[in-house]
Enzyme design. Structure first.
Site, PDB file in Angstrom:
ATOM      1  CG  ASP A   1      -9.618  15.730 -15.314  1.00  0.00           C
ATOM      2  OD1 ASP A   1      -9.230  15.012 -16.272  1.00  0.00           O
ATOM      3  OD2 ASP A   1     -10.621  15.406 -15.032  1.00  0.00           O
TER       4      ASP A   1
ATOM      5  CE  LYS B   1     -12.219   7.241 -18.454  1.00  0.00           C
ATOM      6  NZ  LYS B   1     -12.748   8.285 -17.654  1.00  0.00           N
TER       7      LYS B   1
ATOM      8  CE1 TYR C   1     -16.494  11.113 -16.611  1.00  0.00           C
ATOM      9  CE2 TYR C   1     -15.729  11.117 -14.513  1.00  0.00           C
ATOM     10  CZ  TYR C   1     -16.298  10.471 -14.734  1.00  0.00           C
ATOM     11  OH  TYR C   1     -16.603   8.981 -15.271  1.00  0.00           O
TER      12      TYR C   1
ATOM     13  NE  ARG D   1      -3.023   0.402   3.557  1.00  0.00           N
ATOM     14  CZ  ARG D   1      -2.076   0.917   4.835  1.00  0.00           C
ATOM     15  NH1 ARG D   1      -1.688   2.027   4.341  1.00  0.00           N
ATOM     16  NH2 ARG D   1      -2.305  -0.371   5.759  1.00  0.00           N
TER      17      ARG D   1
HETATM   18  C1  LIG Z   1     -13.177   9.060 -16.457  1.00  0.00           C
HETATM   19  C2  LIG Z   1     -12.746  11.078 -16.428  1.00  0.00           C
HETATM   20  C3  LIG Z   1     -13.255  11.291 -14.504  1.00  0.00           C
HETATM   21  C4  LIG Z   1     -13.267   9.655 -13.708  1.00  0.00           C
HETATM   22  O1  LIG Z   1     -11.866   8.555 -13.758  1.00  0.00           O
HETATM   23  P1  LIG Z   1     -12.251   6.949 -13.106  1.00  0.00           P
HETATM   24  O2  LIG Z   1     -11.119   6.287 -13.531  1.00  0.00           O
HETATM   25  O3  LIG Z   1     -13.542   6.542 -13.816  1.00  0.00           O
HETATM   26  O4  LIG Z   1     -12.742   6.798 -11.923  1.00  0.00           O
HETATM   27  C5  LIG Z   1     -12.475  11.791 -14.511  1.00  0.00           C
HETATM   28  N1  LIG Z   1     -11.993  12.775 -15.097  1.00  0.00           N
HETATM   29  C6  LIG Z   1     -12.551  12.901 -16.204  1.00  0.00           C
HETATM   30  C7  LIG Z   1     -12.515  13.920 -17.884  1.00  0.00           C
HETATM   31  C8  LIG Z   1     -12.881  11.422 -17.002  1.00  0.00           C
HETATM   32  O5  LIG Z   1     -13.487  11.291 -18.409  1.00  0.00           O
END
Ligand SMILES: *Cc1c(COP(=O)(O)O)cnc(C)c1O
Length: 384
Positions: free
Chosen positions: A179, A204, A107, A54
């Site tokens: 982000d 992603k 998001y 961890r």
């Molecule tokens: C998918 C996404 C998230 C969240 O991420 P997870 O891996 O699904 O928890 C946050 N910001 C953006 C822009 C996203 O596309």
């Protein structure tokens, strides 16, 4: 840690940063250290700092060093999901009574984290249009400790001026959190524009193959990076070694994948803009996009995400999604395969009725790296 001291380009760092050949076996790829605990040489005698996975795991460490190198930050940290990364960051930098400004096109899951989880915990938030710097400045309060931005945003592909927002946040002793999921560090490096922390859903583009859920934070400042690392261990939402390995494997081809995502998206945009059944195409590469000039300045190219509005309305938009074949109907984005979805009923269903509600005739596509003519033919038939 690179093997030599020459400055290295993005593509090289993506393949090598944090990933020297295994000192014991010479393995060229960092192994999956599927292990929870480590033998100590006498009480407290740790080998290379590892005691419990961890706190730290060698596969995760390799990914974390790679992430820091790609974003140009002091410290990278890998988490179990994008939202786990966000939650850990927010509870590191905010405390009850603090205020944060979030985008009106965040998001959906990020918005839910603020609206349903953090408010119960005593954090205040305001929603602002990040494309309008004066509005953001006006939303600042004495207790504002962070400004949150997504650019390009999801699903409206809005563009915010990262350098301008950094200046505003810093004028109030607040952090600018970016982000960077939609752009990836190959297209945009927010820390070089004044951002303090970058957030990723590595699920992603970073992972890129729709086979892993993961998240990351990269801090510009080593001190802040250390505080986040403390909370990463204290809160425990870490990336497992296999997931870290999958993300690292994905990152090796990020640059070539992104180049193809971008060029395929441009062709898709050409088809959509000329199509009579499409009333509007949202893509920062279009000169008519209100954020085009800023995007051209702060991004290397305009990305693989495209949204469009279907002239005949919501039901017609849903039918386009249902008719698509090669574009798989599904949530998520950034994988090699093309995806299509209806944000109003799928990814953004949780923000219906809020300030973040998206148009009901909107369709979002994540343009993959399949053969472009096949993608265009599928969209053509789906539009009917
Ligand atoms: C998918 C996404 C998230 C969240 O991420 P997870 O891996 O699904 O928890 C946050 N910001 C953006 C822009 C996203 O596309």
């Amino acid at each position: 840690m690179t093997e030599h001291q020459l400055p290295q380009g993005f593509e090289t760092l993506a393949i090598h940063a944090g990933q020297e050949a295994d000192p014991q076996t010479g393995a060229v790829v960092t192994p999956i250290y599927q292990v929870s605990t480590y033998k100590q040489d006498g009480v407290g005698g740790l080998r290379n700092g590892y005691e419990y996975s961890r706190s730290a795991n060698p596969t995760r460490t390799a990914l974390e060093e790679c992430l820091a190198a790609l974003e140009g930050g002091a410290r990278g940290l890998a988490f179990a999901s994008g939202l786990a990364a966000e939650d850990t960051l927010l509870r590191t930098v905010l405390k009850p009574g603090d205020h944060i400004i979030i985008p009106n096109d965040a998001y959906g899951g990020t918005f839910r984290l603020f609206a349903k989880v953090l408010t119960r915990w005593g954090v205040e938030f305001s929603v602002a249009n990040m494309q309008d710097l004066a509005t953001v400045r006006a939303a600042l309060r004495p207790n504002t400790r962070a400004v949150w931005v997504e650019t390009p945003s999801n699903p409206l592909l809005g563009i915010a001026d990262i350098a301008g927002l950094a200046e505003i946040a810093h004028s109030s002793d607040a952090l600018l959190v970016v982000d960077n999921t939609f752009a990836s560090p190959y297209l945009q490096q927010p820390l070089s524009l004044g951002g303090d922390v970058v957030v990723h859903s590595t699920t992603k583009y970073m992972g890129g193959h729709s086979d892993v859920v993961g998240g990351a934070l990269v801090a510009a400042d080593a001190g802040l990076g250390e505080e986040i690392a403390y909370h990463q261990n204290a809160m425990g939402a870490v990336s497992g070694p296999f997931d870290a390995w999958l993300v690292m494997r994905g990152i090796k081809t990020l640059a070539v994948r992104m180049d193809r995502h971008c060029s395929n998206a441009e062709k898709v945009v050409e088809l959509l803009t000329a199509h009579p059944k499409v009333s509007e195409v949202l893509y920062p590469g279009l000169p008519s996009h209100p954020g085009h000039d800023i995007a051209a300045k702060q991004m290397k190219a305009f990305g693989g995400m495209v949204s469009f509005r279907v002239a005949a309305g919501e039901q017609a938009a849903v039918e386009v999604c249902n008719r698509a074949k090669l574009f798989t109907l599904g949530e998520s984005l950034g994988g090699v395969e093309s995806l299509i979805e209806h944000p109003g009923r799928m990814t953004h269903a949780s923000v219906v009725g809020s300030a973040l509600e998206v148009p009901s005739d909107l369709v979002r596509v994540s343009v993959g790296i399949e053969q472009i003519d096949d993608l265009l033919a599928d969209l053509q038939q789906a539009l009917g």
